[in-house]
Design a protein around this motif. Structure first.
Motif, PDB file in Angstrom:
ATOM      1  N   ALA A  70     -40.381  23.966 -67.239  1.00 16.30           N
ATOM      2  CA  ALA A  70     -41.085  23.513 -65.965  1.00 16.30           C
ATOM      3  C   ALA A  70     -40.841  24.396 -64.800  1.00 16.30           C
ATOM      4  O   ALA A  70     -41.900  24.790 -64.151  1.00 16.30           O
ATOM      5  N   LEU A  73     -42.774  27.538 -65.392  1.00 22.99           N
ATOM      6  CA  LEU A  73     -44.428  27.357 -65.166  1.00 22.99           C
ATOM      7  C   LEU A  73     -44.741  27.193 -63.722  1.00 22.99           C
ATOM      8  O   LEU A  73     -45.552  27.642 -63.214  1.00 22.99           O
ATOM      9  N   ASP A  74     -43.782  26.491 -62.958  1.00 19.26           N
ATOM     10  CA  ASP A  74     -43.919  26.452 -61.604  1.00 19.26           C
ATOM     11  C   ASP A  74     -43.749  27.804 -60.857  1.00 19.26           C
ATOM     12  O   ASP A  74     -44.505  28.051 -59.732  1.00 19.26           O
ATOM     13  N   GLY A  76     -45.021  30.359 -61.953  1.00 19.77           N
ATOM     14  CA  GLY A  76     -46.041  31.073 -62.382  1.00 19.77           C
ATOM     15  C   GLY A  76     -46.081  31.937 -63.677  1.00 19.77           C
ATOM     16  O   GLY A  76     -47.059  32.633 -64.089  1.00 19.77           O
ATOM     17  N   SER A 135     -51.884  19.971 -72.932  1.00 21.34           N
ATOM     18  CA  SER A 135     -52.114  20.807 -71.498  1.00 21.34           C
ATOM     19  C   SER A 135     -52.870  21.901 -71.977  1.00 21.34           C
ATOM     20  O   SER A 135     -53.605  22.197 -70.915  1.00 21.34           O
ATOM     21  N   LEU A 140     -54.500  21.885 -68.226  1.00 18.98           N
ATOM     22  CA  LEU A 140     -53.826  21.217 -67.384  1.00 18.98           C
ATOM     23  C   LEU A 140     -52.353  21.915 -67.083  1.00 18.98           C
ATOM     24  O   LEU A 140     -51.883  22.537 -67.992  1.00 18.98           O
ATOM     25  N   THR A 141     -51.788  21.453 -65.676  1.00 20.25           N
ATOM     26  CA  THR A 141     -50.680  22.006 -65.619  1.00 20.25           C
ATOM     27  C   THR A 141     -49.497  20.854 -66.160  1.00 20.25           C
ATOM     28  O   THR A 141     -49.850  19.859 -66.023  1.00 20.25           O
ATOM     29  N   SER A 143     -45.884  21.136 -65.683  1.00 21.35           N
ATOM     30  CA  SER A 143     -44.746  20.962 -65.335  1.00 21.35           C
ATOM     31  C   SER A 143     -44.144  19.547 -64.949  1.00 21.35           C
ATOM     32  O   SER A 143     -43.147  19.167 -65.217  1.00 21.35           O
TER      33      SER A 143
END
Length: 172
Positions: A70, A73-74, A76, A135, A140-141, A143
């Motif tokens: 997570a 991914l947050d 980037g 996802s 989709l995101t 995180s």
């Protein structure tokens, strides 16, 4: 090797059942077949101590793995890069699973399909693999979902540890 061991145990159980059933005459054949089938099913449900330890280690790694994915991914980082990086950093068995997954993706396997394969092959990572595949399929995101899965896994792990502690307390 595991499938061969299952077949060997089934044949052994069937042979033993057949020998015991010889006193029944022609009934020995169905008795032996039944014992062989039962042996095959039972051998498939047995788990070695090594496999059980690996499953426990994977279950314990899920909360941290979800948190790390997570965060990546947050920040980037694409999921494939996060997977490869964490595969190199994390200890076995989680690191090995991620490394094999990253190698499979690098060789051209569709990323969502690769996560589905992990979900199918690793019961402890099933929810994580299915959610990441979903996802990826829908763009989709992941995180927020990863944090929910991580928290759920954290509670399950805490419950498992508390249960073990109660068992130790009772047996002392």
């Amino acid at each position: 090797p595991i499938r061969l061991r299952r077949l060997w145990l089934a044949a052994l159980a069937g042979g033993a059942g057949g020998l015991v059933g010889l006193t029944l005459g022609w009934w020995a054949l169905p008795f032996g077949l039944g014992a062989g089938v039962a042996g095959y099913v039972a051998a498939g449900r047995l788990q070695s101590a090594e496999q059980a330890a690996r499953s426990r280690e994977l279950a314990a790694a899920v909360p941290g793995l979800c948190d790390l994915l997570a965060v990546c991914l947050d920040a980037g980082l694409p999921l494939r890069n996060a997977t490869a990086g964490l595969g190199r950093l994390l200890p076995e068995p989680a690191g090995g699973v991620l490394s094999r997954l990253a190698a499979s993706i690098a060789l051209g396997t569709d990323e969502a399909s690769a996560w589905r394969e992990v979900a199918a092959a690793e019961p402890m990572l099933s929810e994580l693999g299915q959610e990441l595949a979903r996802s990826l399929d829908y763009g989709l995101t992941a995180s927020a979902a990863l944090r929910v899965i991580g928290e759920r896994a954290r509670r399950a792990e805490l419950s498992r540890v508390q249960q073990r502690a109660r068992q130790v307390g009772v047996s002392s």
